[in-house]
Design a protein around this motif. Sequence first.
Motif, mmCIF file in Angstrom:
data_model
loop_
_atom_site.group_PDB
_atom_site.id
_atom_site.type_symbol
_atom_site.label_atom_id
_atom_site.label_comp_id
_atom_site.label_asym_id
_atom_site.label_seq_id
_atom_site.Cartn_x
_atom_site.Cartn_y
_atom_site.Cartn_z
ATOM 1 N N UNK A 196 16.767 44.986 31.937
ATOM 2 C CA UNK A 196 16.673 43.838 31.021
ATOM 3 C C UNK A 196 15.227 43.646 30.565
ATOM 4 N N UNK A 197 14.307 43.696 31.507
ATOM 5 C CA UNK A 197 12.879 43.581 31.174
ATOM 6 C C UNK A 197 12.477 44.649 30.165
ATOM 7 N N UNK A 198 12.908 45.858 30.427
ATOM 8 C CA UNK A 198 12.543 46.971 29.564
ATOM 9 C C UNK A 198 13.119 46.797 28.150
ATOM 10 N N UNK A 199 14.350 46.336 28.075
ATOM 11 C CA UNK A 199 15.008 46.081 26.793
ATOM 12 C C UNK A 199 14.243 45.014 26.003
ATOM 13 N N UNK A 200 13.875 43.950 26.681
ATOM 14 C CA UNK A 200 13.127 42.857 26.038
ATOM 15 C C UNK A 200 11.805 43.379 25.460
ATOM 16 N N UNK A 201 11.081 44.159 26.236
ATOM 17 C CA UNK A 201 9.778 44.672 25.780
ATOM 18 C C UNK A 201 9.932 45.503 24.514
ATOM 19 N N UNK A 202 10.962 46.331 24.486
ATOM 20 C CA UNK A 202 11.189 47.174 23.296
ATOM 21 C C UNK A 202 11.523 46.315 22.076
ATOM 22 N N UNK A 203 12.395 45.335 22.286
ATOM 23 C CA UNK A 203 12.789 44.465 21.169
ATOM 24 C C UNK A 203 11.591 43.702 20.602
ATOM 25 N N UNK A 204 10.717 43.237 21.489
ATOM 26 C CA UNK A 204 9.565 42.447 21.033
ATOM 27 C C UNK A 204 8.613 43.294 20.190
ATOM 28 N N UNK A 205 8.406 44.520 20.598
ATOM 29 C CA UNK A 205 7.528 45.425 19.837
ATOM 30 C C UNK A 205 8.127 45.687 18.452
ATOM 31 N N UNK A 206 9.448 45.840 18.433
ATOM 32 C CA UNK A 206 10.130 46.113 17.164
ATOM 33 C C UNK A 206 9.987 44.946 16.174
ATOM 34 N N UNK A 207 9.956 43.744 16.701
ATOM 35 C CA UNK A 207 9.856 42.566 15.832
ATOM 36 C C UNK A 207 8.577 42.588 14.994
ATOM 37 N N UNK A 208 7.496 43.140 15.574
ATOM 38 C CA UNK A 208 6.242 43.224 14.806
ATOM 39 C C UNK A 208 6.043 44.632 14.238
ATOM 40 N N UNK A 209 7.125 45.364 14.123
ATOM 41 C CA UNK A 209 7.092 46.705 13.548
ATOM 42 C C UNK A 209 6.069 47.619 14.240
ATOM 43 N N UNK A 210 6.051 47.533 15.545
ATOM 44 C CA UNK A 210 5.156 48.414 16.299
ATOM 45 C C UNK A 210 5.869 49.715 16.653
ATOM 46 N N UNK A 211 5.132 50.801 16.683
ATOM 47 C CA UNK A 211 5.745 52.080 17.074
ATOM 48 C C UNK A 211 5.413 52.373 18.546
ATOM 49 N N UNK A 212 5.587 53.629 18.954
ATOM 50 C CA UNK A 212 5.377 53.880 20.391
ATOM 51 C C UNK A 212 3.899 53.943 20.802
ATOM 52 N N UNK A 250 4.703 31.340 15.554
ATOM 53 C CA UNK A 250 5.087 32.071 14.336
ATOM 54 C C UNK A 250 5.899 33.324 14.654
ATOM 55 N N UNK A 251 5.701 33.868 15.836
ATOM 56 C CA UNK A 251 6.345 35.121 16.221
ATOM 57 C C UNK A 251 7.868 35.014 16.102
ATOM 58 N N UNK A 252 8.434 35.884 15.295
ATOM 59 C CA UNK A 252 9.892 35.883 15.146
ATOM 60 C C UNK A 252 10.367 35.161 13.894
ATOM 61 N N UNK A 253 9.515 34.267 13.349
ATOM 62 C CA UNK A 253 9.933 33.535 12.160
ATOM 63 C C UNK A 253 9.099 33.919 10.946
ATOM 64 N N UNK A 254 7.855 34.296 11.193
ATOM 65 C CA UNK A 254 6.980 34.705 10.092
ATOM 66 C C UNK A 254 6.656 36.175 10.264
ATOM 67 N N UNK A 255 6.503 36.832 9.147
ATOM 68 C CA UNK A 255 6.293 38.267 9.183
ATOM 69 C C UNK A 255 4.925 38.618 9.785
ATOM 70 N N UNK A 256 4.956 39.425 10.819
ATOM 71 C CA UNK A 256 3.731 40.017 11.367
ATOM 72 C C UNK A 256 4.022 41.503 11.463
#
Length: 372
Positions: free
Chosen positions: A37-53, A170-176
């Motif tokens: 679950x922790x690992x899934x959350x970390x991946x999702x959060x990075x994706x929200x700010x369009x981060x790659x690996x 702002x994280x999640x509601x405004x584009x970063x």
Amino acid sequence: MKNNYLLFTPGPLTTSLQTKRSMLSDWGSWDSDFNAITSDIRKRLIKIVNGDDKYTCIPLQGSGSFGVEAMLINYVKKKEKILILINGAYGERIKKICDYHKIKNLPFIWSEDKPLDLLKLKNTLKKDKSIKNLAFVHCETSTGILNPLQEVSKLCKIFKINLLIDAMSSFGALDINSKKISYKALVASSNKCLEGVPGMCFVISKKTEIKKCNGNSDNLCMDLYDQWVYMEKTGRWRYTPPTHVVVAFLEALKQFSNEGSVRGRYARYKDNVQNLINGMNKIGINSLLPKKIQSPIIATFLSPSDKKFKFEKFYQYLKGYGYIIYPGKMAKQESFRIGCIGHIGKKEINNLVSQIEKFLKKEKISTDRYAS
Ligand SMILES: *Cc1c(COP(=O)(O)O)cnc(C)c1O
């Protein structure tokens, strides 16, 4: 004790029933299911700010301020001066953190209800070559003002300054977008626009940046480098994680994704803030900020100048009907705040506004003017 309050606050905020329900099980913090679950959350959060690996996400126990403090003491070297942009309480808090840890800092202060003077900022950065870092609050929640991330990030790039972003509200509601904005690190928490419950925060940065942080932290529990190394190695949190909070956060992130991620969430919050401000204007209460700098996160309203208006009475009245609002956090004017984030929509906003109207009538409070 049970209540049915709706929170019109900037976090903790109203969460969905599904999110609340997800907390009914207990989890072992060393267990592989929990680690997944922790690992899934970390991946999702990075994706929200369009981060790659190249990017990583480091979760930390505690409220948002724990994350802000951790980010500063890990990613900023004490002797490398940080310029702190301050137009509200959360900018002030960054200053306080830096002073606590004796991080060399310079405040850049301007009015709470005015846009940042970019030219003045540029000149400051041009003049003072010893500025190596810049701390920036994306949405200053103490008024709801939106600060210009894109522009500040551009200046930091030009002057080769490390940008540290408090993206809490702002994280999640405004584009970063990490492909468009370069930053050294950013921080946010579970209980704002991602609509989780309070208890954890997280920092996102490039892996190359966290690798440079070894030995920087002067606080063991907030040592993000140590937390990161341990988590990478074992999949576990260093020290007891807020297990229920973590599980609820994943549930909230799934709902976030189903709503259309940042775009969907932004759309709902934008509607919320517009409905709220229009409704309040109709009953004679004006918001503080001009539209251009008003975030879709929280709005500050000027209290009616009629002496019959008492915030405490107003607050208790609304609470009696199940609505929790927020006091103002402005120094110079009497105000109160209403949050637009959380599991709320048009219906909830409209009901709140009509309850406020009833209060004004009941107390025979005359409002200052009827704005258009
Ligand atoms: C909520 C918030 C924080 C953190 O506050 P906590 O009460 O510690 O969660 C920091 N910065 C901003 C801009 C916020 O909105």
